[in-house]
Scaffold this motif. Structure first.
Motif, PDB file in Angstrom:
ATOM      1  N   SER A  52       0.871  -1.175   0.000  1.00  0.00           N
ATOM      2  CA  SER A  52       0.000   0.000   0.000  1.00  0.00           C
ATOM      3  C   SER A  52       0.912   1.230   0.000  1.00  0.00           C
ATOM      4  O   SER A  52       2.015   1.174  -0.535  1.00  0.00           O
ATOM      5  N   PHE A  53       0.480   2.318   0.609  1.00  0.00           N
ATOM      6  CA  PHE A  53       1.210   3.577   0.441  1.00  0.00           C
ATOM      7  C   PHE A  53       2.660   3.494   0.932  1.00  0.00           C
ATOM      8  O   PHE A  53       3.571   3.973   0.262  1.00  0.00           O
ATOM      9  N   ALA A  54       2.889   2.858   2.067  1.00  0.00           N
ATOM     10  CA  ALA A  54       4.259   2.784   2.594  1.00  0.00           C
ATOM     11  C   ALA A  54       5.083   1.758   1.825  1.00  0.00           C
ATOM     12  O   ALA A  54       6.183   2.040   1.344  1.00  0.00           O
ATOM     13  N   TYR A  83      -7.026   1.751  -3.123  1.00  0.00           N
ATOM     14  CA  TYR A  83      -6.953   3.183  -2.852  1.00  0.00           C
ATOM     15  C   TYR A  83      -8.078   3.542  -1.870  1.00  0.00           C
ATOM     16  O   TYR A  83      -9.149   4.016  -2.248  1.00  0.00           O
ATOM     17  N   VAL A  84      -7.789   3.302  -0.577  1.00  0.00           N
ATOM     18  CA  VAL A  84      -8.841   3.377   0.452  1.00  0.00           C
ATOM     19  C   VAL A  84      -9.433   4.771   0.643  1.00  0.00           C
ATOM     20  O   VAL A  84     -10.550   4.905   1.121  1.00  0.00           O
ATOM     21  N   PHE A  85      -8.686   5.808   0.243  1.00  0.00           N
ATOM     22  CA  PHE A  85      -9.220   7.172   0.391  1.00  0.00           C
ATOM     23  C   PHE A  85     -10.585   7.281  -0.312  1.00  0.00           C
ATOM     24  O   PHE A  85     -11.426   8.080   0.071  1.00  0.00           O
ATOM     25  N   THR A 150       2.649  -3.605   6.803  1.00  0.00           N
ATOM     26  CA  THR A 150       1.364  -4.310   6.698  1.00  0.00           C
ATOM     27  C   THR A 150       0.171  -3.491   7.202  1.00  0.00           C
ATOM     28  O   THR A 150      -0.961  -3.997   7.198  1.00  0.00           O
ATOM     29  N   GLY A 151       0.394  -2.266   7.624  1.00  0.00           N
ATOM     30  CA  GLY A 151      -0.708  -1.365   7.969  1.00  0.00           C
ATOM     31  C   GLY A 151      -1.651  -1.920   9.005  1.00  0.00           C
ATOM     32  O   GLY A 151      -1.253  -2.591   9.963  1.00  0.00           O
ATOM     33  N   SER A 152      -2.936  -1.650   8.807  1.00  0.00           N
ATOM     34  CA  SER A 152      -3.924  -2.129   9.770  1.00  0.00           C
ATOM     35  C   SER A 152      -5.153  -2.621   9.023  1.00  0.00           C
ATOM     36  O   SER A 152      -5.328  -2.340   7.842  1.00  0.00           O
ATOM     37  N   VAL A 195     -17.257  10.300   9.064  1.00  0.00           N
ATOM     38  CA  VAL A 195     -17.700  11.637   8.644  1.00  0.00           C
ATOM     39  C   VAL A 195     -17.913  11.667   7.125  1.00  0.00           C
ATOM     40  O   VAL A 195     -18.932  12.175   6.632  1.00  0.00           O
ATOM     41  N   GLU A 196     -16.972  11.093   6.375  1.00  0.00           N
ATOM     42  CA  GLU A 196     -17.098  11.115   4.907  1.00  0.00           C
ATOM     43  C   GLU A 196     -18.312  10.295   4.453  1.00  0.00           C
ATOM     44  O   GLU A 196     -19.063  10.712   3.580  1.00  0.00           O
ATOM     45  N   LEU A 197     -18.486   9.150   5.089  1.00  0.00           N
ATOM     46  CA  LEU A 197     -19.582   8.270   4.683  1.00  0.00           C
ATOM     47  C   LEU A 197     -20.943   8.908   5.010  1.00  0.00           C
ATOM     48  O   LEU A 197     -21.843   8.939   4.163  1.00  0.00           O
TER      49      LEU A 197
END
Ligand SMILES: Cc1cc2nc3c(=O)[nH]c(=O)nc-3n(C[C@H](O)[C@H](O)[C@H](O)COP(=O)(O)OP(=O)(O)OC[C@H]3O[C@@H](n4cnc5c(N)ncnc54)[C@H](O)[C@@H]3O)c2cc1C
Length: 456
Positions: A52-54, A83-85, A150-152, A195-197
């Motif tokens: 992913s990004f990292a 692209y989770v954003f 591996t993020g979360s 908030v976005e959802l």
């Protein structure tokens, strides 16, 4: 707002000019490296887990720098960059979902021949002592150096479960259908995703009753008061979302995949109950550090479950509070240390217990720290590159508040400091995701106009 724009430009310039110079020099070196790297028969492995990004940035920079005799083995369970954003928006609006999954092809094509092998698979555990990574299917991959990015994990709709694009798109479509067929909807968790959802559901379906339920007294607790107040007002006063603060109802049992529950009841602190057609949980981030649990349990922070690292982003085997002194003296004149197995393991991005923001840009910056320190180790030198977070740059978020309304927000420190916020009412429905595709070097399929139609 003009002052905020100036503040962001001023900070941006002082960061961006040196960054652009460095990136230019790195590109020149990458060109030289592309033609001088020679594949060998039994190369030593630099294993990177996570794409992913990292992880992606780390792999890219390693393909531009590793000496002959080394090869990158890049392990990622997903077929595409997720692209989770864009997931909150594409969980509400139909027809865009495929664009949230960006192919890895450009990175692979740009690597010198023989320098990179991508493995689509899941790492089940890391054998630290024997320096091996073990995949779900049993394959063992030895490493000389290992980087964990591996993020979360969070349930749908923050992330998808499927590792293949077609099935992942089906998951986002299922969320769209649940939203479309529900009248009374509650979102649990007032972080960025909640908030976005909530704002997207209410703006794209103004006839629905939307409630946002958050456990704290302010939304977006990882950000500062200006964004918190602005978002609250945009949700309540502009869109008509009902915002309930200081409530932590038990999350109802999920229906099918992810954290969606149909015909579910929420019980509030005063004992009152409320029935919703749909409850969507947007809480419960879990760092993916379990792969170390067997061979290095003391490397996992008991409080956060993140991987403990030193300022050089090398894995630690115990918790020491003094470790994050950014002015630490690295004794550059001392002879290079003998590397033990933990020194050969690096962690970066959201899975690492670093003092920077849990944001994509922080992982991107940390990738350079890891690259430089791995190269130092290969050259038998001490690891000297330290990660020092730049909160103003790395902590910036672009938060959507409905169809076209969005804010870019940042602040100088984790606990406070000067804030800056720029509001826009001109956001695009697809969140301008083509820019992200181009950023990852993909122009043929969706990111650009090359060769005509995209394949979605
Ligand atoms: C809606 C939303 C909006 C956001 N907005 C912003 C923003 O504006 N700016 C910003 O900077 N950040 C933003 N973020 C935060 C950002 O997405 C995260 O900080 C970032 O994704 C962390 O990147 P990472 O590479 O560390 O980990 P992750 O993105 O979590 O990726 C980890 C990768 O590792 C892989 N993986 C995990 N375990 C294994 C295993 N065992 N084997 C193989 N592969 C594995 C996963 O498949 C995944 O690809 C936002 C997040 C969300 C959800």
């Amino acid at each position: 707002m003009a002052f905020d724009t100036l503040k962001i430009i001023a900070h941006g310039i002082t960061w961006f000019i040196p960054y652009i110079v460095r990136a230019g020099l790195q590109s020149l070196y990458a060109l030289y490296h592309f033609y001088t790297y020679k594949p060998t028969d039994s190369p030593k492995h630099i294993v990177v887990i996570g794409g992913s990004f990292a992880g992606l940035q780390l792999v890219k920079r390693l393909t531009q720098t590793i000496p002959s005799g080394y090869k990158i083995i890049w392990i990622e369970k997903n077929s595409h960059l997720n692209y989770v954003f864009a997931f909150p928006r594409f969980s509400v609006v139909a027809g865009l979902e495929k664009r949230a999954f960006i192919p890895y092809t450009a990175l692979e094509a740009g690597a010198p021949k023989g320098s990179l092998r991508r493995v689509q698979g899941t790492v089940s555990w890391i054998n630290k002592e024997e320096q091996k990574v073990i995949l779900d299917g049993g394959e063992e991959i030895p490493f000389e150096y290992l980087a964990i990015a591996t993020g979360s994990t969070q349930p749908l709709p923050v992330q998808v479960e499927s590792t293949e694009r077609t099935e992942a798109c089906d998951e986002l479509r299922a969320v769209q259908t649940h939203i479309k067929t529900s009248q009374k909807i509650a979102i649990l968790g007032g972080g960025a995703v909640g908030v976005e959802l909530a704002s997207d559901i209410k703006d794209f379906h103004p006839d629905k009753d939307v409630s946002l339920v958050h456990s704290r007294e302010a939304l977006l607790n990882r950000f500062g008061p200006r964004l918190q107040q602005y978002a609250l007002s945009a949700l309540r006063d502009e869109l008509g979302v009902r915002v309930l603060l200081g409530e932590r109802p038990v999350r109802p049992t999920a229906y099918g995949k992810g954290s969606l529950a149909r015909d579910a009841t929420l019980v509030y602190r005063d004992g009152k109950e409320e029935i919703f057609d749909l409850v969507i949980g947007c809480t419960g981030q879990r760092p993916n550090s379990h792969i170390l649990a067997m061979s290095s349990p003391h490397s996992i922070c008991k409080k956060t479950s993140r991987i403990l690292v030193s300022p050089t982003l090398q894995m630690l085997t115990s918790d020491t509070s003094a470790i994050w002194n950014p002015d630490i003296d690295l004794h550059p004149d001392l002879p290079p240390p003998t590397l033990n197995s933990s020194d050969r393991i690096f962690a970066l991005g959201d899975v690492a217990a670093h003092p920077g923001p849990l944001m994509a840009r922080a992982g991107f910056m940390q990738a350079e720290t890891v690259v430089q320190n791995i190269i130092s180790c290969i050259n038998g030198k001490p690891t000297k590159r330290i990660y020092k977070p730049n909160w103003f740059i790395e902590g910036a978020i672009k938060l959507t508040l409905g169809k076209k309304h969005n804010v870019v927000y940042t602040r100088a420190g984790s606990e406070g400091g000067s804030e800056a916020m720029i509001v826009s009412r001109k956001g695009k429905e697809d969140l301008d995701i083509g820019t992200a595709w181009r950023q990852y070097g993909v122009s043929g399929e969706f990111g650009g106009v090359k060769g005509g139609k995209p394949d979605y």
